[in-house]
Design an enzyme around this catalytic site. Sequence first.
Site, PDB file in Angstrom:
ATOM      1  N   GLU A 119     110.936 -15.693  39.317  1.00  0.00           N
ATOM      2  CA  GLU A 119     109.943 -16.383  38.509  1.00  0.00           C
ATOM      3  C   GLU A 119     109.034 -15.329  37.905  1.00  0.00           C
ATOM      4  O   GLU A 119     108.626 -14.403  38.603  1.00  0.00           O
ATOM      5  CB  GLU A 119     109.108 -17.261  39.440  1.00  0.00           C
ATOM      6  CG  GLU A 119     108.738 -18.591  38.890  1.00  0.00           C
ATOM      7  CD  GLU A 119     108.117 -19.421  39.994  1.00  0.00           C
ATOM      8  OE1 GLU A 119     108.766 -20.371  40.427  1.00  0.00           O
ATOM      9  OE2 GLU A 119     107.004 -19.079  40.419  1.00  0.00           O
ATOM     10  N   TYR A 131     113.914  -7.662  33.354  1.00  0.00           N
ATOM     11  CA  TYR A 131     114.876  -8.696  33.768  1.00  0.00           C
ATOM     12  C   TYR A 131     115.912  -8.980  32.671  1.00  0.00           C
ATOM     13  O   TYR A 131     117.099  -9.143  32.951  1.00  0.00           O
ATOM     14  CB  TYR A 131     114.147  -9.986  34.151  1.00  0.00           C
ATOM     15  CG  TYR A 131     113.112  -9.810  35.235  1.00  0.00           C
ATOM     16  CD1 TYR A 131     113.339  -8.943  36.302  1.00  0.00           C
ATOM     17  CD2 TYR A 131     111.904 -10.500  35.206  1.00  0.00           C
ATOM     18  CE1 TYR A 131     112.391  -8.764  37.301  1.00  0.00           C
ATOM     19  CE2 TYR A 131     110.956 -10.328  36.204  1.00  0.00           C
ATOM     20  CZ  TYR A 131     111.199  -9.463  37.244  1.00  0.00           C
ATOM     21  OH  TYR A 131     110.268  -9.293  38.225  1.00  0.00           O
TER      22      TYR A 131
HETATM   23  C1  LIG Z   1     107.460  -4.811  35.886  1.00  0.00           C
HETATM   24  C2  LIG Z   1     107.429  -3.437  36.535  1.00  0.00           C
HETATM   25  C3  LIG Z   1     107.924  -3.546  37.983  1.00  0.00           C
HETATM   26  C4  LIG Z   1     108.381  -2.493  35.745  1.00  0.00           C
HETATM   27  O1  LIG Z   1     108.432  -1.273  36.489  1.00  0.00           O
HETATM   28  P1  LIG Z   1     108.694   0.129  35.777  1.00  0.00           P
HETATM   29  O2  LIG Z   1     109.033   1.108  36.853  1.00  0.00           O
HETATM   30  O3  LIG Z   1     107.579   0.477  34.877  1.00  0.00           O
HETATM   31  O4  LIG Z   1     109.977  -0.239  34.900  1.00  0.00           O
HETATM   32  P2  LIG Z   1     111.019   0.732  34.240  1.00  0.00           P
HETATM   33  O5  LIG Z   1     110.381   2.057  33.923  1.00  0.00           O
HETATM   34  O6  LIG Z   1     112.257   0.741  35.068  1.00  0.00           O
HETATM   35  O7  LIG Z   1     111.312  -0.021  32.872  1.00  0.00           O
HETATM   36  C5  LIG Z   1     112.097  -1.200  32.866  1.00  0.00           C
HETATM   37  C6  LIG Z   1     112.088  -1.797  31.489  1.00  0.00           C
HETATM   38  O8  LIG Z   1     110.812  -2.393  31.243  1.00  0.00           O
HETATM   39  C7  LIG Z   1     110.247  -1.829  30.048  1.00  0.00           C
HETATM   40  N1  LIG Z   1     108.827  -1.663  30.221  1.00  0.00           N
HETATM   41  C8  LIG Z   1     108.195  -0.946  31.181  1.00  0.00           C
HETATM   42  N2  LIG Z   1     106.856  -1.037  30.982  1.00  0.00           N
HETATM   43  C9  LIG Z   1     106.684  -1.799  29.878  1.00  0.00           C
HETATM   44  C10 LIG Z   1     105.568  -2.278  29.170  1.00  0.00           C
HETATM   45  N3  LIG Z   1     104.313  -1.966  29.548  1.00  0.00           N
HETATM   46  N4  LIG Z   1     105.768  -3.089  28.102  1.00  0.00           N
HETATM   47  C11 LIG Z   1     107.015  -3.422  27.708  1.00  0.00           C
HETATM   48  N5  LIG Z   1     108.135  -3.009  28.336  1.00  0.00           N
HETATM   49  C12 LIG Z   1     107.952  -2.208  29.401  1.00  0.00           C
HETATM   50  C13 LIG Z   1     110.916  -0.500  29.884  1.00  0.00           C
HETATM   51  O9  LIG Z   1     110.912  -0.124  28.528  1.00  0.00           O
HETATM   52  C14 LIG Z   1     112.288  -0.743  30.408  1.00  0.00           C
HETATM   53  O10 LIG Z   1     113.089  -1.304  29.409  1.00  0.00           O
HETATM   54  P3  LIG Z   1     114.216  -0.421  28.726  1.00  0.00           P
HETATM   55  O11 LIG Z   1     115.363  -0.405  29.727  1.00  0.00           O
HETATM   56  O12 LIG Z   1     114.527  -1.171  27.514  1.00  0.00           O
HETATM   57  O13 LIG Z   1     113.637   0.920  28.490  1.00  0.00           O
HETATM   58  C15 LIG Z   1     106.011  -2.805  36.462  1.00  0.00           C
HETATM   59  O14 LIG Z   1     105.530  -2.909  35.131  1.00  0.00           O
HETATM   60  C16 LIG Z   1     105.018  -3.408  37.415  1.00  0.00           C
HETATM   61  O15 LIG Z   1     104.925  -2.992  38.585  1.00  0.00           O
HETATM   62  N6  LIG Z   1     104.208  -4.390  36.927  1.00  0.00           N
HETATM   63  C17 LIG Z   1     103.184  -5.008  37.763  1.00  0.00           C
HETATM   64  C18 LIG Z   1     103.816  -5.893  38.830  1.00  0.00           C
HETATM   65  C19 LIG Z   1     104.650  -6.996  38.198  1.00  0.00           C
HETATM   66  O16 LIG Z   1     104.251  -7.613  37.213  1.00  0.00           O
HETATM   67  N7  LIG Z   1     105.824  -7.263  38.804  1.00  0.00           N
HETATM   68  C20 LIG Z   1     106.754  -8.289  38.347  1.00  0.00           C
HETATM   69  C21 LIG Z   1     106.322  -9.623  38.847  1.00  0.00           C
HETATM   70  S1  LIG Z   1     107.426 -10.896  38.247  1.00  0.00           S
END
Ligand SMILES: CC(C)(COP(=O)(O)OP(=O)(O)OC[C@H]1O[C@@H](n2cnc3c(N)ncnc32)[C@H](O)[C@@H]1OP(=O)(O)O)[C@@H](O)C(=O)NCCC(=O)NCCS
Length: 165
Positions: A119, A131
């Site tokens: 979710e 995702y």
């Molecule tokens: C969601 C989250 C886990 C992604 O972790 P991350 O280590 O930064 O992700 P990655 O570096 O592996 O990037 C994964 C994809 O997300 C994209 N992405 C990462 N940060 C982004 C941002 N701020 N805006 C848009 N896309 C983003 C990347 O471009 C990548 O896509 P790509 O394969 O097309 O390049 C992180 O942003 C986070 O911890 N957010 C806060 C907690 C949260 O919201 N968790 C999910 C709850 S449902």
Amino acid sequence: MTVAQPEARPGEEVVLRDLEWTDLAHLAELEQQLFVDDAWTEATWWSELAGRPRRDYVVATAPDGTIVGYAGLDVAGDVADVMTIATDPSHQGRGTGRVLLAELVRRATLRGVASVLLEVRADNDAARRLYDRAGFEVISVRRRYYQPGDVDALVMRLLVAKGDT
Ligand SMILES: CC(C)(COP(=O)(O)OP(=O)(O)OC[C@H]1O[C@@H](n2cnc3c(N)ncnc32)[C@H](O)[C@@H]1OP(=O)(O)O)[C@@H](O)C(=O)NCCC(=O)NCCS
């Protein structure tokens, strides 16, 4: 397991390992930075850890052992639910989320599930992109699920083929 990150700087990598009780205080601190009002407390983490093996949590560490991300599943029958996934704010955008999500799918597949569900807030662009890129599809929308703000929740699903690992 050591996993090179696709877009990491040369030489940079994360190591994946199971969550341990000694990690819980640090995870509770990270939760405050990442989820603010919805942050899991240390007590919640203890209860999640006690839920093993149905609950299955993994942490990603930097070469010096610092936790840079974490994620977990609830596996029940032929469905696995993503309970949480997060990357330390100072480490985001370097592929850790992708590595963690792939590990969750790998673990779910090994446990014989047919689908992985999660979710996500409709306004969480980073998570939605993560995702989408992993092949999850929106299967339903819970209108105005998150309060305050009337933000929709998207329910996403990845169908897992047996023998995908
Ligand atoms: C969601 C989250 C886990 C992604 O972790 P991350 O280590 O930064 O992700 P990655 O570096 O592996 O990037 C994964 C994809 O997300 C994209 N992405 C990462 N940060 C982004 C941002 N701020 N805006 C848009 N896309 C983003 C990347 O471009 C990548 O896509 P790509 O394969 O097309 O390049 C992180 O942003 C986070 O911890 N957010 C806060 C907690 C949260 O919201 N968790 C999910 C709850 S449902």
